[in-house]
Write a protein that holds these residues in place. Structure first.
Motif, PDB file in Angstrom:
ATOM      1  N   PHE A   1      17.864  36.147  31.965  1.00  0.00           N
ATOM      2  CA  PHE A   1      18.568  35.005  32.545  1.00  0.00           C
ATOM      3  C   PHE A   1      19.964  35.392  33.027  1.00  0.00           C
ATOM      4  N   PHE A   2      20.705  36.130  32.199  1.00  0.00           N
ATOM      5  CA  PHE A   2      22.079  36.443  32.579  1.00  0.00           C
ATOM      6  C   PHE A   2      22.152  37.519  33.650  1.00  0.00           C
ATOM      7  N   PHE A   3      21.088  38.314  33.796  1.00  0.00           N
ATOM      8  CA  PHE A   3      21.064  39.232  34.925  1.00  0.00           C
ATOM      9  C   PHE A   3      21.012  38.448  36.234  1.00  0.00           C
ATOM     10  N   LEU A   4      20.143  37.427  36.280  1.00  0.00           N
ATOM     11  CA  LEU A   4      20.046  36.596  37.475  1.00  0.00           C
ATOM     12  C   LEU A   4      21.280  35.709  37.641  1.00  0.00           C
ATOM     13  N   TYR A   5      21.766  35.148  36.535  1.00  0.00           N
ATOM     14  CA  TYR A   5      22.903  34.235  36.631  1.00  0.00           C
ATOM     15  C   TYR A   5      24.167  34.973  37.078  1.00  0.00           C
ATOM     16  N   GLY A   6      24.350  36.204  36.606  1.00  0.00           N
ATOM     17  CA  GLY A   6      25.499  36.982  37.044  1.00  0.00           C
ATOM     18  C   GLY A   6      25.462  37.276  38.531  1.00  0.00           C
ATOM     19  N   ILE A   7      24.271  37.605  39.044  1.00  0.00           N
ATOM     20  CA  ILE A   7      24.134  37.859  40.478  1.00  0.00           C
ATOM     21  C   ILE A   7      24.414  36.588  41.279  1.00  0.00           C
TER      22      ILE A   7
ATOM     23  N   ALA B   1      37.866  39.194  41.521  1.00  0.00           N
ATOM     24  CA  ALA B   1      37.872  38.528  40.218  1.00  0.00           C
ATOM     25  C   ALA B   1      36.446  38.263  39.736  1.00  0.00           C
ATOM     26  N   SER B   2      35.586  37.780  40.636  1.00  0.00           N
ATOM     27  CA  SER B   2      34.188  37.548  40.278  1.00  0.00           C
ATOM     28  C   SER B   2      33.472  38.857  39.986  1.00  0.00           C
ATOM     29  N   LEU B   3      33.842  39.918  40.703  1.00  0.00           N
ATOM     30  CA  LEU B   3      33.218  41.224  40.480  1.00  0.00           C
ATOM     31  C   LEU B   3      33.568  41.761  39.096  1.00  0.00           C
ATOM     32  N   VAL B   4      34.835  41.632  38.706  1.00  0.00           N
ATOM     33  CA  VAL B   4      35.245  42.084  37.368  1.00  0.00           C
ATOM     34  C   VAL B   4      34.542  41.264  36.293  1.00  0.00           C
ATOM     35  N   ALA B   5      34.461  39.942  36.490  1.00  0.00           N
ATOM     36  CA  ALA B   5      33.782  39.083  35.518  1.00  0.00           C
ATOM     37  C   ALA B   5      32.301  39.425  35.422  1.00  0.00           C
ATOM     38  N   THR B   6      31.671  39.760  36.551  1.00  0.00           N
ATOM     39  CA  THR B   6      30.250  40.112  36.539  1.00  0.00           C
ATOM     40  C   THR B   6      30.013  41.409  35.787  1.00  0.00           C
TER      41      THR B   6
END
Length: 269
Positions: A78-84, A17-22
């Motif tokens: 920011f969202f590249f880091l936040y997604g990881i 689920a987290s992978l799909v959201a990322t």
């Protein structure tokens, strides 16, 4: 353990689920930032060539566009880091849930971090909802211009003077009222609608708006995942503490019974 069993165990620990959201979040942010950056540049070029030929008239607009482009750079980073980070938190939470009754133990700090991510994701979701609404504004403006150009080609428009059909961008506050020429009419308007800057910017704004919408959906998905995992961890941790309290109480009672048995044997002897 065989290789197949090891692979199945590894795949079982993936937070799908987290992978799909990322993936959805990365895709939405990439579309918004990339398309929005190029669309802003094309918009400035179109205004300079057709609506405001004096640089001082649209100097403020150029500064605003540059600020927005720098903001886009910051959003992308920011969202590249936040997604990881959220994906890593998903792996941590999945491992904690699957190994709750083994040697793995969650800490108060870990649960506080999960709660902090829930709150931060909620705030970012509201912010992106505003960005989604803001990104729909240029789509609306370009759509009005596109429908005006389409009206010039209709049979009704051909019966009247085409020069009476105009688009005045000054009424939108994009450029000041003293900008020259500030508006386009007739064949000049038709030529603008046929330029690559207009066509590309219009469609890029649509894609950027769709990317912002996808990011909102991804953050809502993240929020549901984080809230569910945090609630499950909190409940499981409370159950673990209750089990440990009962076990400690049973051990104490067992030791008390054993001590009394020893006292009874000593008094008998």
């Amino acid at each position: 353990m065989g290789c197949l069993d090891c692979c199945i165990k590894c795949l079982g620990g993936v937070p799908y689920a987290s992978l799909v959201a990322t993936i959805l979040c990365f895709s939405g942010v990439a579309l918004f930032c990339g398309c929005g950056h190029v669309a802003l540049t094309g918009t400035v070029t179109m205004l300079e060539n057709h609506f405001s030929r004096i640089t001082s008239d649209h100097a403020t607009l150029i500064d605003v566009v540059q600020i927005l482009q720098y903001i886009i750079y910051g959003i992308a980073s920011f969202f590249f880091l936040y997604g990881i980070i959220l994906l890593a938190e998903g792996f941590y939470t999945t491992s904690a849930v699957k190994e709750m009754h083994s040697e793995f133990k969650t800490t108060v700090c870990g649960r506080c971090i999960s709660a902090m991510f829930v709150f931060l994701t909620y705030i970012l979701g509201l912010a992106w909802l505003g960005i989604f609404g803001f990104s729909a504004v240029p789509v609306f403006l370009f759509y009005n211009m596109w429908t005006t150009c389409a009206a010039m080609k209709s049979p009704i428009a051909n019966l009247t003077s085409v020069d009476n059909i105009c688009v005045d961008v000054r009424q939108y506050g994009v450029i000041p009222w003293n900008a020259d020429p500030g508006k386009a009419c007739g064949q000049n308007l038709a030529d603008i609608c046929n330029t690559s800057e207009f066509y590309l910017s219009y469609h890029l704004y649509i894609v950027a708006c769709a990317g912002a919408g996808a990011t909102v959906i991804a953050l809502i998905h993240y929020l549901m995942i984080l809230a569910a995992n945090w609630a499950y961890l909190k409940g499981a941790c409370q159950q673990t503490h209750a089990y440990q309290d009962i076990k400690t109480k049973d051990d104490a009672e067992l030791q008390d019974v054993q001590s009394r048995s020893k006292e009874g044997l000593n008094s008998y002897s």
